[in-house]
Design a protein around this motif. Structure first.
Motif, mmCIF file in Angstrom:
data_model
loop_
_atom_site.group_PDB
_atom_site.id
_atom_site.type_symbol
_atom_site.label_atom_id
_atom_site.label_comp_id
_atom_site.label_asym_id
_atom_site.label_seq_id
_atom_site.Cartn_x
_atom_site.Cartn_y
_atom_site.Cartn_z
ATOM 1 N N TRP A 33 0.871 -1.175 0.000
ATOM 2 C CA TRP A 33 0.000 0.000 0.000
ATOM 3 C C TRP A 33 0.904 1.221 0.000
ATOM 4 O O TRP A 33 1.771 1.367 0.871
ATOM 5 C CB TRP A 33 -0.895 -0.019 1.238
ATOM 6 N N LEU A 34 0.733 2.076 -0.990
ATOM 7 C CA LEU A 34 1.528 3.293 -1.133
ATOM 8 C C LEU A 34 0.690 4.480 -0.699
ATOM 9 O O LEU A 34 -0.448 4.640 -1.146
ATOM 10 C CB LEU A 34 1.966 3.456 -2.594
ATOM 11 N N GLU A 35 1.247 5.302 0.180
ATOM 12 C CA GLU A 35 0.582 6.526 0.619
ATOM 13 C C GLU A 35 1.537 7.695 0.422
ATOM 14 O O GLU A 35 2.698 7.628 0.834
ATOM 15 C CB GLU A 35 0.229 6.458 2.108
ATOM 16 N N ILE A 36 1.025 8.729 -0.203
ATOM 17 C CA ILE A 36 1.787 9.965 -0.374
ATOM 18 C C ILE A 36 0.866 11.095 0.055
ATOM 19 O O ILE A 36 -0.264 11.196 -0.434
ATOM 20 C CB ILE A 36 2.233 10.166 -1.837
ATOM 21 N N GLU A 37 1.341 11.906 0.980
ATOM 22 C CA GLU A 37 0.547 13.040 1.443
ATOM 23 C C GLU A 37 1.409 14.285 1.478
ATOM 24 O O GLU A 37 2.585 14.230 1.827
ATOM 25 C CB GLU A 37 0.005 12.788 2.856
ATOM 26 N N LEU A 43 -2.561 10.761 -1.881
ATOM 27 C CA LEU A 43 -2.655 9.671 -2.842
ATOM 28 C C LEU A 43 -2.478 8.363 -2.093
ATOM 29 O O LEU A 43 -1.558 8.232 -1.289
ATOM 30 C CB LEU A 43 -1.556 9.802 -3.904
ATOM 31 N N GLN A 44 -3.362 7.422 -2.336
ATOM 32 C CA GLN A 44 -3.251 6.087 -1.764
ATOM 33 C C GLN A 44 -3.576 5.085 -2.858
ATOM 34 O O GLN A 44 -4.561 5.248 -3.569
ATOM 35 C CB GLN A 44 -4.226 5.891 -0.600
ATOM 36 N N CYS A 45 -2.733 4.068 -2.983
ATOM 37 C CA CYS A 45 -2.980 3.051 -4.002
ATOM 38 C C CYS A 45 -2.210 1.779 -3.674
ATOM 39 O O CYS A 45 -1.290 1.788 -2.868
ATOM 40 C CB CYS A 45 -2.603 3.551 -5.396
ATOM 41 N N GLN A 46 -2.613 0.724 -4.300
ATOM 42 C CA GLN A 46 -1.939 -0.555 -4.160
ATOM 43 C C GLN A 46 -0.880 -0.671 -5.249
ATOM 44 O O GLN A 46 -1.074 -0.179 -6.356
ATOM 45 C CB GLN A 46 -2.986 -1.659 -4.320
ATOM 46 N N CYS A 47 0.243 -1.319 -4.927
ATOM 47 C CA CYS A 47 1.261 -1.563 -5.948
ATOM 48 C C CYS A 47 1.832 -2.964 -5.769
ATOM 49 O O CYS A 47 1.820 -3.511 -4.675
ATOM 50 C CB CYS A 47 2.345 -0.503 -5.940
ATOM 51 N N GLU A 48 2.285 -3.525 -6.872
ATOM 52 C CA GLU A 48 2.880 -4.858 -6.879
ATOM 53 C C GLU A 48 4.377 -4.728 -7.101
ATOM 54 O O GLU A 48 4.820 -4.086 -8.039
ATOM 55 C CB GLU A 48 2.302 -5.693 -8.027
ATOM 56 N N LEU A 49 5.126 -5.360 -6.213
ATOM 57 C CA LEU A 49 6.578 -5.377 -6.333
ATOM 58 C C LEU A 49 7.041 -6.825 -6.288
ATOM 59 O O LEU A 49 6.436 -7.658 -5.615
ATOM 60 C CB LEU A 49 7.223 -4.594 -5.192
ATOM 61 N N ALA A 105 4.669 8.886 -8.902
ATOM 62 C CA ALA A 105 3.631 7.878 -8.669
ATOM 63 C C ALA A 105 2.604 8.000 -9.781
ATOM 64 O O ALA A 105 2.146 9.093 -10.103
ATOM 65 C CB ALA A 105 2.973 8.088 -7.310
ATOM 66 N N SER A 106 2.279 6.876 -10.379
ATOM 67 C CA SER A 106 1.250 6.840 -11.425
ATOM 68 C C SER A 106 0.419 5.573 -11.212
ATOM 69 O O SER A 106 0.665 4.553 -11.838
ATOM 70 C CB SER A 106 1.874 6.878 -12.816
ATOM 71 N N PRO A 107 -0.545 5.646 -10.281
ATOM 72 C CA PRO A 107 -1.295 4.455 -9.902
ATOM 73 C C PRO A 107 -2.146 3.864 -11.017
ATOM 74 O O PRO A 107 -2.441 2.678 -10.998
ATOM 75 C CB PRO A 107 -2.156 4.926 -8.740
ATOM 76 N N HIS A 108 -2.539 4.676 -11.971
ATOM 77 C CA HIS A 108 -3.365 4.183 -13.081
ATOM 78 C C HIS A 108 -2.678 4.555 -14.385
ATOM 79 O O HIS A 108 -2.972 5.582 -14.986
ATOM 80 C CB HIS A 108 -4.771 4.794 -13.021
#
Length: 139
Positions: A33-37, A43-49, A105-108
Motif C-alpha cells: 500500500w503506497l501513501e503519499i501526502e 494519494l493512496q494506491c496498491q502496488c505490486e513489487l 507515482a502513477s497508480p493508473h
C-alpha cells in the motif's frame, strides 16, 4: 514499513500480502500500500513489487548510505520497479547537508497522469528505510 515523514509530507510503503509462486519463490509478488501526502494532495494506491524489485531498492539505499558515510561523492541512484506504480531517486544536494528523495507515482498507468514530488532527508533516515524494506521482504 518504509516511511519518510516530516512536518509537511509523507511517503509510506506498507506490506499487504505476498502472492507466492510455488515453482520459483523469486517470482513472488509483494502487494504493498503506497501513501503519499502533502498539504494539498493525498494519494493512496496498491502496488505490486517483486522480490527482485525490493532487493534492488534495499541494495540501492545501502550503497548510497555507505558512500555518504564514507564521504564519497555519490551520483544519484534510481529505483524503477517492473510495474512502475512508483519510482524514486536519492541524490545528494550540492552544498547542503541533506539528501533529496524524489519520487513519481502513477497508480493508473492507463489514465496517463503522474504525481511527482520530493522530500529532503538526512542520512539518519537510511538505517530505518533499509530495515523497512527488510521487514517487507521478510513477510
Amino acid at each position: 514499513m518504509f516511511e519518510i515523514m516530516n512536518e509537511s509530507a509523507l511517503f509510506r510503503l506498507s506490506f499487504i500480502e505476498r502472492l507466492e509462486e510455488p515453482e520459483d519463490r523469486r517470482l513472488d509478488l509483494i502487494i504493498c500500500w503506497l501513501e503519499i501526502e502533502e498539504s494539498c494532495i493525498k494519494l493512496q494506491c496498491q502496488c505490486e513489487l517483486t522480490l527482485f524489485d525490493l532487493k534492488n531498492l534495499r541494495d540501492m539505499l545501502e550503497r548510497f548510505h555507505e558512500n555518504i558515510e564514507q564521504n564519497i561523492e555519490t551520483p544519484p541512484e534510481s529505483f524503477v520497479p517492473r510495474i512502475e506504480t512508483f519510482t524514486c531517486e536519492v541524490r545528494q544536494v550540492e552544498g547542503a547537508d541533506f539528501i533529496g528523495f524524489n519520487f513519481t507515482a502513477s497508480p493508473h498507468e492507463d489514465e496517463g497522469w503522474m504525481l511527482k514530488g520530493g522530500i529532503a532527508i538526512d542520512q539518519s533516515y537510511f538505517p530505518g528505510l533499509i530495515r523497512g524494506i527488510e521487514s517487507i521482504l521478510s513477510n
